[in-house]
Design a protein around this motif. Structure first.
Motif, PDB file in Angstrom:
ATOM      1  N   ARG A   1       0.809  -1.225   0.000  1.00  0.00           N
ATOM      2  CA  ARG A   1       0.000   0.000   0.000  1.00  0.00           C
ATOM      3  C   ARG A   1       0.838   1.268   0.000  1.00  0.00           C
ATOM      4  NH1 ARG A   1      -4.942  -1.019   4.221  1.00  0.00           N
ATOM      5  NH2 ARG A   1      -5.894  -2.763   3.102  1.00  0.00           N
ATOM      6  N   GLY A   2       2.118   1.130   0.302  1.00  0.00           N
ATOM      7  CA  GLY A   2       2.993   2.305   0.289  1.00  0.00           C
ATOM      8  C   GLY A   2       3.164   2.965   1.632  1.00  0.00           C
ATOM      9  N   SER A   3       2.372   2.535   2.646  1.00  0.00           N
ATOM     10  CA  SER A   3       2.514   3.197   3.951  1.00  0.00           C
ATOM     11  C   SER A   3       3.840   2.849   4.620  1.00  0.00           C
ATOM     12  CB  SER A   3       1.333   2.875   4.865  1.00  0.00           C
ATOM     13  OG  SER A   3       1.048   1.509   4.847  1.00  0.00           O
ATOM     14  N   MET A   4       4.540   1.833   4.085  1.00  0.00           N
ATOM     15  CA  MET A   4       5.870   1.519   4.617  1.00  0.00           C
ATOM     16  C   MET A   4       6.806   2.719   4.457  1.00  0.00           C
ATOM     17  SD  MET A   4       7.834  -0.614   6.154  1.00  0.00           S
ATOM     18  CE  MET A   4       7.131  -2.255   6.211  1.00  0.00           C
ATOM     19  N   ALA A   5       6.553   3.554   3.431  1.00  0.00           N
ATOM     20  CA  ALA A   5       7.412   4.717   3.195  1.00  0.00           C
ATOM     21  C   ALA A   5       7.515   5.583   4.447  1.00  0.00           C
ATOM     22  CB  ALA A   5       6.876   5.539   2.023  1.00  0.00           C
ATOM     23  N   GLY A   6       6.392   5.750   5.153  1.00  0.00           N
ATOM     24  CA  GLY A   6       6.394   6.560   6.366  1.00  0.00           C
ATOM     25  C   GLY A   6       7.303   5.972   7.440  1.00  0.00           C
ATOM     26  N   LEU A   7       7.370   4.629   7.493  1.00  0.00           N
ATOM     27  CA  LEU A   7       8.225   3.987   8.495  1.00  0.00           C
ATOM     28  C   LEU A   7       9.694   4.060   8.094  1.00  0.00           C
ATOM     29  CD1 LEU A   7       6.164   0.770   9.385  1.00  0.00           C
ATOM     30  CD2 LEU A   7       6.188   2.981  10.535  1.00  0.00           C
ATOM     31  N   LEU A   8       9.942   4.040   6.770  1.00  0.00           N
ATOM     32  CA  LEU A   8      11.335   4.059   6.293  1.00  0.00           C
ATOM     33  C   LEU A   8      11.922   5.465   6.349  1.00  0.00           C
ATOM     34  CD1 LEU A   8      11.035   1.774   3.136  1.00  0.00           C
ATOM     35  CD2 LEU A   8      11.872   1.138   5.382  1.00  0.00           C
ATOM     36  N   ALA A   9      11.057   6.488   6.193  1.00  0.00           N
ATOM     37  CA  ALA A   9      11.538   7.873   6.178  1.00  0.00           C
ATOM     38  C   ALA A   9      11.723   8.388   7.593  1.00  0.00           C
ATOM     39  CB  ALA A   9      10.568   8.753   5.400  1.00  0.00           C
ATOM     40  N   ALA A  10      12.444   7.645   8.392  1.00  0.00           N
ATOM     41  CA  ALA A  10      12.686   8.017   9.782  1.00  0.00           C
ATOM     42  C   ALA A  10      13.995   7.361  10.196  1.00  0.00           C
ATOM     43  CB  ALA A  10      11.537   7.527  10.670  1.00  0.00           C
ATOM     44  N   PRO A  11      14.653   7.921  11.188  1.00  0.00           N
ATOM     45  CA  PRO A  11      15.940   7.345  11.596  1.00  0.00           C
ATOM     46  C   PRO A  11      15.770   6.035  12.356  1.00  0.00           C
ATOM     47  CG  PRO A  11      15.417   9.239  12.958  1.00  0.00           C
ATOM     48  CD  PRO A  11      14.364   9.163  11.923  1.00  0.00           C
ATOM     49  N   VAL A  12      15.149   5.060  11.693  1.00  0.00           N
ATOM     50  CA  VAL A  12      14.933   3.740  12.288  1.00  0.00           C
ATOM     51  C   VAL A  12      15.474   2.729  11.287  1.00  0.00           C
ATOM     52  CG1 VAL A  12      13.208   2.105  13.121  1.00  0.00           C
ATOM     53  CG2 VAL A  12      12.845   4.550  13.456  1.00  0.00           C
ATOM     54  N   LYS A  13      16.336   1.842  11.738  1.00  0.00           N
ATOM     55  CA  LYS A  13      16.915   0.850  10.830  1.00  0.00           C
ATOM     56  C   LYS A  13      15.840  -0.118  10.357  1.00  0.00           C
ATOM     57  CE  LYS A  13      21.584   0.568  12.814  1.00  0.00           C
ATOM     58  NZ  LYS A  13      22.307   1.139  11.673  1.00  0.00           N
ATOM     59  N   ARG A  14      16.002  -0.576   9.110  1.00  0.00           N
ATOM     60  CA  ARG A  14      15.048  -1.568   8.606  1.00  0.00           C
ATOM     61  C   ARG A  14      15.048  -2.812   9.479  1.00  0.00           C
ATOM     62  NH1 ARG A  14      15.172  -2.367   2.172  1.00  0.00           N
ATOM     63  NH2 ARG A  14      15.215  -0.178   1.540  1.00  0.00           N
ATOM     64  N   ARG A  15      16.245  -3.193   9.937  1.00  0.00           N
ATOM     65  CA  ARG A  15      16.377  -4.360  10.810  1.00  0.00           C
ATOM     66  C   ARG A  15      15.479  -4.206  12.041  1.00  0.00           C
ATOM     67  NH1 ARG A  15      19.736  -8.488  11.083  1.00  0.00           N
ATOM     68  NH2 ARG A  15      20.479  -7.946   9.024  1.00  0.00           N
ATOM     69  N   SER A  16      15.459  -2.962  12.551  1.00  0.00           N
ATOM     70  CA  SER A  16      14.663  -2.692  13.743  1.00  0.00           C
ATOM     71  C   SER A  16      13.167  -2.737  13.433  1.00  0.00           C
ATOM     72  CB  SER A  16      15.105  -1.342  14.307  1.00  0.00           C
ATOM     73  OG  SER A  16      14.118  -0.776  15.105  1.00  0.00           O
ATOM     74  N   ILE A  17      12.775  -2.219  12.255  1.00  0.00           N
ATOM     75  CA  ILE A  17      11.362  -2.292  11.853  1.00  0.00           C
ATOM     76  C   ILE A  17      10.939  -3.758  11.762  1.00  0.00           C
ATOM     77  CG2 ILE A  17       9.698  -1.833   9.979  1.00  0.00           C
ATOM     78  CD1 ILE A  17      11.415   0.599   9.207  1.00  0.00           C
ATOM     79  N   ALA A  18      11.750  -4.570  11.057  1.00  0.00           N
ATOM     80  CA  ALA A  18      11.381  -5.970  10.835  1.00  0.00           C
ATOM     81  C   ALA A  18      11.368  -6.747  12.149  1.00  0.00           C
ATOM     82  CB  ALA A  18      12.343  -6.613   9.842  1.00  0.00           C
ATOM     83  N   LEU A  19      12.353  -6.479  13.010  1.00  0.00           N
ATOM     84  CA  LEU A  19      12.401  -7.186  14.291  1.00  0.00           C
ATOM     85  C   LEU A  19      11.177  -6.840  15.140  1.00  0.00           C
ATOM     86  CD1 LEU A  19      14.108  -9.065  16.108  1.00  0.00           C
ATOM     87  CD2 LEU A  19      15.088  -7.016  17.131  1.00  0.00           C
ATOM     88  N   THR A  20      10.766  -5.574  15.098  1.00  0.00           N
ATOM     89  CA  THR A  20       9.588  -5.149  15.842  1.00  0.00           C
ATOM     90  C   THR A  20       8.343  -5.873  15.343  1.00  0.00           C
ATOM     91  OG1 THR A  20      10.593  -2.973  16.119  1.00  0.00           O
ATOM     92  CG2 THR A  20       8.225  -3.135  16.533  1.00  0.00           C
ATOM     93  N   GLN A  21       8.214  -5.971  13.994  1.00  0.00           N
ATOM     94  CA  GLN A  21       7.040  -6.641  13.439  1.00  0.00           C
ATOM     95  C   GLN A  21       7.051  -8.130  13.782  1.00  0.00           C
ATOM     96  OE1 GLN A  21       5.911  -3.823  13.265  1.00  0.00           O
ATOM     97  NE2 GLN A  21       4.809  -3.830  11.330  1.00  0.00           N
ATOM     98  N   ALA A  22       8.245  -8.741  13.723  1.00  0.00           N
ATOM     99  CA  ALA A  22       8.363 -10.153  14.098  1.00  0.00           C
ATOM    100  C   ALA A  22       7.978 -10.327  15.568  1.00  0.00           C
ATOM    101  CB  ALA A  22       9.789 -10.644  13.860  1.00  0.00           C
ATOM    102  N   GLY A  23       8.411  -9.385  16.392  1.00  0.00           N
ATOM    103  CA  GLY A  23       8.091  -9.436  17.821  1.00  0.00           C
ATOM    104  C   GLY A  23       6.599  -9.326  18.062  1.00  0.00           C
ATOM    105  N   ALA A  24       5.937  -8.434  17.287  1.00  0.00           N
ATOM    106  CA  ALA A  24       4.494  -8.264  17.450  1.00  0.00           C
ATOM    107  C   ALA A  24       3.759  -9.546  17.038  1.00  0.00           C
ATOM    108  CB  ALA A  24       4.006  -7.076  16.618  1.00  0.00           C
ATOM    109  N   LEU A  25       4.236 -10.191  15.962  1.00  0.00           N
ATOM    110  CA  LEU A  25       3.604 -11.435  15.504  1.00  0.00           C
ATOM    111  C   LEU A  25       3.765 -12.525  16.563  1.00  0.00           C
ATOM    112  CD1 LEU A  25       2.164 -12.909  13.177  1.00  0.00           C
ATOM    113  CD2 LEU A  25       4.414 -13.544  12.304  1.00  0.00           C
ATOM    114  N   ALA A  26       5.010 -12.681  17.046  1.00  0.00           N
ATOM    115  CA  ALA A  26       5.287 -13.726  18.036  1.00  0.00           C
ATOM    116  C   ALA A  26       4.509 -13.470  19.332  1.00  0.00           C
ATOM    117  CB  ALA A  26       6.787 -13.801  18.316  1.00  0.00           C
TER     118      ALA A  26
END
Lengths: 272, 272
Positions: A108-133
């Protein structure tokens, strides 16, 4: 200087858990209703309605893992809930959430908002994995408490609590493994359709193989082709080491699945 | 000294799509207008600058940092408006802005309130139900609220009405005075003409022209010298056509608007 947010974003985690809660409540409601009805059908010492059903349509009941001659409440729950309901329902939750946590944002493109911030992609993905688990852990914890509460209310003292905890620990390993598959698919595909297709397709196909192998006979060998076989409720309840070993393999498999999802997401091109 | 540096950037999507050996620099405190027809490679260039995609060859740097490898560090001082706005639909505008501020690790609300007032936006409603213009305003606030040093704006005024477009142009002019570096792709010649000190024109993934807005116009000035019967007529002619008179001779110049210049590049043969 160490900052938690460099490896895990708590703001994003809170948002995603907010999204998970609504869905968890729906699934908890369905599971509570179904499991409550099944447990209440247990009749100590005599052949209950479900056993009569197993005699009437043995192949169908066997396919969904129901059958055998459970001699106590714990065995009864194991045969009638862990063959289908507690495999399929948490799996559906996992498929839906995993797809929504990564692939849908990219699609949907809303990932752009998460990427356009001083947050590493690794950290975004780890957070999402954590939320799933976390969602999966909450669901299995809920199932454990539900089974204990309903059993104690209807048949006080009959449930083997240790056995149920062992069963559900294995179930958690199984669903974390499925979560790993769905999460990896969600990270690989930028198109939500493909992510959902494979993330749902692989576990569903594996479950169908389990159903086929359950019928027995020549089809029994199909069990070697599906990871569901690693979750062996009979072995776990009997205290056979193969039960714990299977669960350990599933848990050990979940780790690289989640890790590769995070790595793929960190390295891939995101056309958002 | 260029703050944004693109050297030999190539990304071939096949079929003539992509960017090819693109090189340009944006100096500190410069407002750079990036013009080009649809599909020319504007958004592809911006995705590279944002570290969303990895160059096939060549490289992009912002403040001496590699746009792909050090993307999260660059984001600490960068603001971005995506070409296609997509936020978390389930949130309200205010919730989304609060979420982003926390997600970025901002200690305060920054310029949020001032920007909301400037664009007359009350962000209380659900994003799902917002008009294109309202979403665009949310995008502008999200890009500017942490007061970044560098701004990358992909068609920032799309969906805004003329009043809000001019408010936006005022904002850009103010930020320029505060020596912010701004890279802005656009279709709106008026806004580029009024705001941008330098202009790059991209066509078919290649830079067709890059110069100061002044030089670009100067290059496309045609001058005509006309001889008239007497000095009186020459003076009248010079007055009517804003020419320069020298005796009986008057020199007039036909200045093309940026739009005409752009259309000239756009209309060139496709044998680039």
């Amino acid at each position: 200087m160490f900052k938690l947010n460099h490896i895990f974003n708590t703001t994003l985690y809170k948002r995603e858990m907010g999204g998970s809660w609504r869905m968890l409540l729906i699934f908890a409601g369905i599971i509570a209703m179904y499991a409550g009805v099944v447990i209440s059908m247990y009749e100590p010492g005599i052949e209950g309605m479900l056993a009569q059903l197993a005699e009437a349509i043995p192949e169908l009941m066997a396919a969904v893992g129901m059958g055998g001659a459970p001699s106590d409440l714990t065995g009864f729950i194991s045969s009638y809930l862990y063959g289908m309901l507690l495999l399929v329902f948490p799996m559906v939750y996992t498929i839906l959430r995993a797809n929504a946590l990564v692939a849908r944002y990219v699609d949907r493109g809303s990932m752009a908002g998460l990427l356009a911030a001083p947050v590493k992609r690794r950290s975004i993905a780890l957070t999402q994995a954590g939320a799933l688990a976390t969602g999966i852990i909450i669901m299995i914890a809920f199932i454990t408490i539900l089974e204990a509460a309903v059993s104690e209310a209807l048949f006080p003292g009959e449930l083997d609590i240790g056995g149920i905890i062992a069963l559900n620990s294995g179930l958690l390993c199984l669903h974390l493994f499925i979560g790993g598959i769905c999460f990896l698919c969600s990270c690989i595909f930028s198109d939500a359709k493909h992510s959902a297709g494979l993330g749902a397709g692989i576990p569903a196909f594996m479950y169908i193989l389990l159903m086929i192998s359950n019928i027995g006979g020549a089809a029994e060998n199909v069990k070697y082709a599906t990871f569901f076989t690693l979750y062996n409720t009979e072995a776990i309840l009997a205290g056979d080491p193969s039960g714990a070993a299977g669960a350990a393999i599933l848990l050990a498999g979940a780790v690289p699945l989640f890790a590769s999802g995070i790595t793929v997401f960190s390295r891939k091109d995101l056309h958002v | 000294m260029s703050v944004i540096n693109v050297v030999g950037l190539t990304r071939d999507y096949g079929g003539g799509k992509g960017v090819f050996n693109l090189s340009f620099g944006v100096g500190e405190g410069t407002v750079f207008g990036f013009l080009g027809p649809n599909g020319a490679g504007k958004t592809t260039t911006i995705r590279h600058l944002m570290g969303f995609i990895r160059p096939q060859s060549g490289q992009c740097e912002i403040s001496g940092m590699d746009c792909w490898r050090e993307r999260d560090r660059i984001q600490t001082f960068l603001g971005y408006i995506p070409g296609e706005i997509s936020f978390f639909d389930d949130m309200t505008g205010s919730d989304y802005l609060t979420f982003l501020a926390k997600y970025r690790g901002m200690k305060s609300e920054g310029r949020r309130k001032e920007l909301l007032d400037r664009f007359e936006l009350s962000p209380g409603g659900r994003i799902k139900k917002m008009s294109k213009g309202m979403k665009q305003k949310i995008g502008i606030v999200a890009a500017f609220m942490h007061d970044p040093e560098i701004l990358i704006l992909d068609e920032p005024t799309s969906g805004l009405d003329p009043l809000m477009q001019s408010r936006f142009i005022e904002l850009i002019a103010e930020e320029k005075k505060r020596s912010k570096t701004i890279f802005m792709s656009s279709h709106m010649f008026g806004e580029v003409e009024r705001t941008c000190g330098r202009i790059g024109i991209i066509r078919g993934g290649r830079l067709a022209a890059e110069d100061s807005a002044e030089n670009l116009r100067e290059r496309h000035v045609r001058r005509y010298t006309v001889g008239l019967d007497d000095e009186e007529k020459a003076a009248a002619f010079a007055k009517d056509f804003e020419g320069a008179r020298e005796g009986k001779r008057v020199t007039v110049s036909a200045r093309q608007s940026l739009e005409e210049i752009f259309m000239g590049f756009y209309g060139e043969d496709d044998d680039v």
